[in-house]
Design a protein around this motif. Sequence first.
Motif, PDB file in Angstrom:
ATOM      1  N   ARG A 123       0.839  -1.208   0.000  1.00 31.25           N
ATOM      2  CA  ARG A 123       0.000   0.000   0.000  1.00 31.25           C
ATOM      3  C   ARG A 123       0.872   1.255   0.000  1.00 31.25           C
ATOM      4  NH1 ARG A 123      -5.232  -0.861   0.047  1.00 31.25           N
ATOM      5  NH2 ARG A 123      -6.075  -2.847   0.791  1.00 31.25           N
ATOM      6  N   SER A 124       1.978   1.216   0.719  1.00 37.70           N
ATOM      7  CA  SER A 124       2.883   2.369   0.722  1.00 37.70           C
ATOM      8  C   SER A 124       3.537   2.554  -0.642  1.00 37.70           C
ATOM      9  CB  SER A 124       3.940   2.193   1.816  1.00 37.70           C
ATOM     10  OG  SER A 124       3.339   2.151   3.093  1.00 37.70           O
ATOM     11  N   TRP A 125       3.906   1.453  -1.278  1.00 33.98           N
ATOM     12  CA  TRP A 125       4.509   1.507  -2.614  1.00 33.98           C
ATOM     13  C   TRP A 125       3.514   2.060  -3.631  1.00 33.98           C
ATOM     14  CZ3 TRP A 125       3.256  -1.440  -7.067  1.00 33.98           C
ATOM     15  CH2 TRP A 125       4.173  -1.340  -8.129  1.00 33.98           C
ATOM     16  N   GLU A 126       2.265   1.631  -3.536  1.00 35.66           N
ATOM     17  CA  GLU A 126       1.235   2.142  -4.444  1.00 35.66           C
ATOM     18  C   GLU A 126       1.024   3.636  -4.243  1.00 35.66           C
ATOM     19  OE1 GLU A 126      -2.159  -0.330  -3.757  1.00 35.66           O
ATOM     20  OE2 GLU A 126      -1.381  -1.997  -4.965  1.00 35.66           O
ATOM     21  N   ALA A 127       1.047   4.079  -2.972  1.00 36.53           N
ATOM     22  CA  ALA A 127       0.895   5.501  -2.684  1.00 36.53           C
ATOM     23  C   ALA A 127       2.068   6.291  -3.262  1.00 36.53           C
ATOM     24  CB  ALA A 127       0.795   5.730  -1.178  1.00 36.53           C
ATOM     25  N   ALA A 128       3.285   5.785  -3.081  1.00 33.88           N
ATOM     26  CA  ALA A 128       4.473   6.470  -3.603  1.00 33.88           C
ATOM     27  C   ALA A 128       4.469   6.494  -5.128  1.00 33.88           C
ATOM     28  CB  ALA A 128       5.726   5.775  -3.093  1.00 33.88           C
ATOM     29  N   SER A 129       3.988   5.426  -5.738  1.00 36.17           N
ATOM     30  CA  SER A 129       3.972   5.333  -7.202  1.00 36.17           C
ATOM     31  C   SER A 129       2.962   6.269  -7.838  1.00 36.17           C
ATOM     32  CB  SER A 129       3.680   3.885  -7.624  1.00 36.17           C
ATOM     33  OG  SER A 129       4.695   3.003  -7.149  1.00 36.17           O
ATOM     34  N   SER A 130       2.025   6.799  -7.036  1.00 30.26           N
ATOM     35  CA  SER A 130       1.018   7.713  -7.571  1.00 30.26           C
ATOM     36  C   SER A 130       1.493   9.163  -7.594  1.00 30.26           C
ATOM     37  CB  SER A 130      -0.278   7.612  -6.746  1.00 30.26           C
ATOM     38  OG  SER A 130      -0.099   8.176  -5.449  1.00 30.26           O
ATOM     39  N   VAL A 131       2.695   9.423  -7.060  1.00 35.39           N
ATOM     40  CA  VAL A 131       3.236  10.787  -7.024  1.00 35.39           C
ATOM     41  C   VAL A 131       3.673  11.207  -8.434  1.00 35.39           C
ATOM     42  CG1 VAL A 131       5.020  12.280  -6.064  1.00 35.39           C
ATOM     43  CG2 VAL A 131       3.993  10.494  -4.643  1.00 35.39           C
ATOM     44  N   LYS A 132       3.250  12.374  -8.864  1.00 33.21           N
ATOM     45  CA  LYS A 132       3.630  12.875 -10.182  1.00 33.21           C
ATOM     46  C   LYS A 132       5.058  13.426 -10.166  1.00 33.21           C
ATOM     47  CE  LYS A 132      -1.140  14.228 -11.292  1.00 33.21           C
ATOM     48  NZ  LYS A 132      -2.060  15.369 -11.561  1.00 33.21           N
ATOM     49  N   GLY A 133       5.721  13.304 -11.301  1.00 30.62           N
ATOM     50  CA  GLY A 133       7.052  13.875 -11.440  1.00 30.62           C
ATOM     51  C   GLY A 133       8.165  13.025 -10.876  1.00 30.62           C
ATOM     52  N   VAL A 134       7.868  11.753 -10.589  1.00 36.50           N
ATOM     53  CA  VAL A 134       8.873  10.837 -10.036  1.00 36.50           C
ATOM     54  C   VAL A 134       9.388   9.921 -11.143  1.00 36.50           C
ATOM     55  CG1 VAL A 134       9.174   8.849  -8.504  1.00 36.50           C
ATOM     56  CG2 VAL A 134       7.999  10.892  -7.690  1.00 36.50           C
ATOM     57  N   ASP A 135      10.702   9.706 -11.163  1.00 39.14           N
ATOM     58  CA  ASP A 135      11.307   8.903 -12.217  1.00 39.14           C
ATOM     59  C   ASP A 135      11.516   7.444 -11.831  1.00 39.14           C
ATOM     60  OD1 ASP A 135      12.244  11.065 -14.350  1.00 39.14           O
ATOM     61  OD2 ASP A 135      12.612  11.885 -12.362  1.00 39.14           O
ATOM     62  N   ARG A 136      11.614   7.175 -10.524  1.00 47.42           N
ATOM     63  CA  ARG A 136      11.908   5.803 -10.097  1.00 47.42           C
ATOM     64  C   ARG A 136      11.489   5.624  -8.643  1.00 47.42           C
ATOM     65  NH1 ARG A 136      18.042   3.309 -10.685  1.00 47.42           N
ATOM     66  NH2 ARG A 136      17.607   1.094 -10.262  1.00 47.42           N
ATOM     67  N   VAL A 137      10.892   4.475  -8.327  1.00 43.00           N
ATOM     68  CA  VAL A 137      10.497   4.144  -6.960  1.00 43.00           C
ATOM     69  C   VAL A 137      11.126   2.811  -6.591  1.00 43.00           C
ATOM     70  CG1 VAL A 137       8.578   3.655  -5.387  1.00 43.00           C
ATOM     71  CG2 VAL A 137       8.284   5.349  -7.207  1.00 43.00           C
ATOM     72  N   VAL A 138      11.835   2.771  -5.456  1.00 36.46           N
ATOM     73  CA  VAL A 138      12.456   1.521  -5.004  1.00 36.46           C
ATOM     74  C   VAL A 138      12.122   1.280  -3.538  1.00 36.46           C
ATOM     75  CG1 VAL A 138      14.370   1.763  -6.640  1.00 36.46           C
ATOM     76  CG2 VAL A 138      14.656   2.561  -4.288  1.00 36.46           C
ATOM     77  N   LEU A 157      -1.404   6.276   3.790  1.00 32.06           N
ATOM     78  CA  LEU A 157      -2.418   7.315   3.610  1.00 32.06           C
ATOM     79  C   LEU A 157      -1.809   8.639   3.151  1.00 32.06           C
ATOM     80  CD1 LEU A 157      -4.711   6.733   6.749  1.00 32.06           C
ATOM     81  CD2 LEU A 157      -4.945   5.773   4.446  1.00 32.06           C
ATOM     82  N   THR A 158      -0.498   8.664   2.889  1.00 29.75           N
ATOM     83  CA  THR A 158       0.156   9.896   2.455  1.00 29.75           C
ATOM     84  C   THR A 158      -0.360  10.315   1.087  1.00 29.75           C
ATOM     85  OG1 THR A 158       2.174   9.247   3.634  1.00 29.75           O
ATOM     86  CG2 THR A 158       2.372  11.025   2.010  1.00 29.75           C
ATOM     87  N   PRO A 159      -1.024  11.463   0.974  1.00 27.65           N
ATOM     88  CA  PRO A 159      -1.515  11.917  -0.340  1.00 27.65           C
ATOM     89  C   PRO A 159      -0.338  12.248  -1.262  1.00 27.65           C
ATOM     90  CG  PRO A 159      -2.616  13.084   1.460  1.00 27.65           C
ATOM     91  CD  PRO A 159      -1.431  12.384   2.054  1.00 27.65           C
ATOM     92  N   PRO A 160      -0.469  11.997  -2.544  1.00 27.93           N
ATOM     93  CA  PRO A 160       0.652  12.258  -3.465  1.00 27.93           C
ATOM     94  C   PRO A 160       1.082  13.717  -3.492  1.00 27.93           C
ATOM     95  CG  PRO A 160      -1.381  11.755  -4.672  1.00 27.93           C
ATOM     96  CD  PRO A 160      -1.627  11.409  -3.245  1.00 27.93           C
ATOM     97  N   TRP A 161       0.121  14.650  -3.288  1.00 27.33           N
ATOM     98  CA  TRP A 161       0.491  16.069  -3.370  1.00 27.33           C
ATOM     99  C   TRP A 161       1.376  16.511  -2.209  1.00 27.33           C
ATOM    100  CZ3 TRP A 161      -4.629  14.467  -2.782  1.00 27.33           C
ATOM    101  CH2 TRP A 161      -5.230  14.729  -1.546  1.00 27.33           C
ATOM    102  N   PHE A 162       1.388  15.763  -1.105  1.00 22.98           N
ATOM    103  CA  PHE A 162       2.339  16.083  -0.033  1.00 22.98           C
ATOM    104  C   PHE A 162       3.762  16.008  -0.583  1.00 22.98           C
ATOM    105  CE2 PHE A 162      -0.099  14.953   4.165  1.00 22.98           C
ATOM    106  CZ  PHE A 162      -1.138  15.780   3.782  1.00 22.98           C
ATOM    107  N   VAL A 163       4.054  14.936  -1.305  1.00 20.37           N
ATOM    108  CA  VAL A 163       5.400  14.733  -1.863  1.00 20.37           C
ATOM    109  C   VAL A 163       5.639  15.697  -3.018  1.00 20.37           C
ATOM    110  CG1 VAL A 163       7.006  13.038  -2.812  1.00 20.37           C
ATOM    111  CG2 VAL A 163       5.227  12.298  -1.206  1.00 20.37           C
ATOM    112  N   GLU A 164       4.625  15.904  -3.837  1.00 20.66           N
ATOM    113  CA  GLU A 164       4.762  16.841  -4.959  1.00 20.66           C
ATOM    114  C   GLU A 164       5.079  18.246  -4.467  1.00 20.66           C
ATOM    115  OE1 GLU A 164       1.504  14.160  -7.398  1.00 20.66           O
ATOM    116  OE2 GLU A 164       0.978  16.200  -6.790  1.00 20.66           O
TER     117      GLU A 164
END
Length: 268
Positions: free
Chosen positions: A37-52, A111-118
Amino acid sequence: MPVLVVIPARYASTRYPGKPLVEIEGADGTKKTLIQRSWEAASSVKGVDRVVVATDDERISAAAEAFGAEVVMTPESNRNGTERTASALAALGDKANDYDIVVNFQGDAPLTPPWFVEDLIAALQAKPKDLMATPVLRTSEDALAAFRHDRTQGRVGGTTALMTNQGHAIYFSKEVLPYGGDAGIDATAPVFHHVGVYAFRPKALQKYLSWPEGVLEKTEGLEQLRFIENGEKVTCVEVDARGKHFWELNNPEDLQLIESVLKNEGAG
């Protein structure tokens, strides 16, 4: 500015052993592990090139690869997520130089919304001299009540942040700070919930590994205090929850809350 997102995950949590592999039920009854679930949340962030996913545990590695995540193995000696993020970046070898911003996306915060990271990425892009940024959320009445309830029950809930007028962190604590915040969310000094996500310049991670564990860091159990103890600025970016409920899986008691949020939001 190429962006790398690292999700640090360890099995041997003191408060909640095996936490990344705990199953969380969504609105449609589907159960997925916390790390998925955390990986799916991180993968929904726009402007990201790679998730590990960065881990030292073969069980977490196998689970992550099973749902399609890229895994980077990191040393067991890593004491916290920031050290593990730095180790993951180093493990990429020459590819580490491909990234201008590295995000530490906590593996216990689905539960971290993608726009927090954006918003963090945008903050660093706008301020080239800033080495790192982290989000803070003005607490709602419900969130503040949850903080206080955890403390009365002897549990560590979320983390609070104190900041200067310029938005640089003064201190982080697992206590509800400032004390005057007990007057409520309309008090002169509101309570800010620190959201455990960090965006770094690579050189900030290199500095972090060069410093010994700090006294305050060890006392509070908060990795970001190492920056403050070594005189580095931590830029706090106030984010807007936009009506979404944010909480981390800190204790077993938080599982029911997170499941209820997913079901209320219709998340599978």
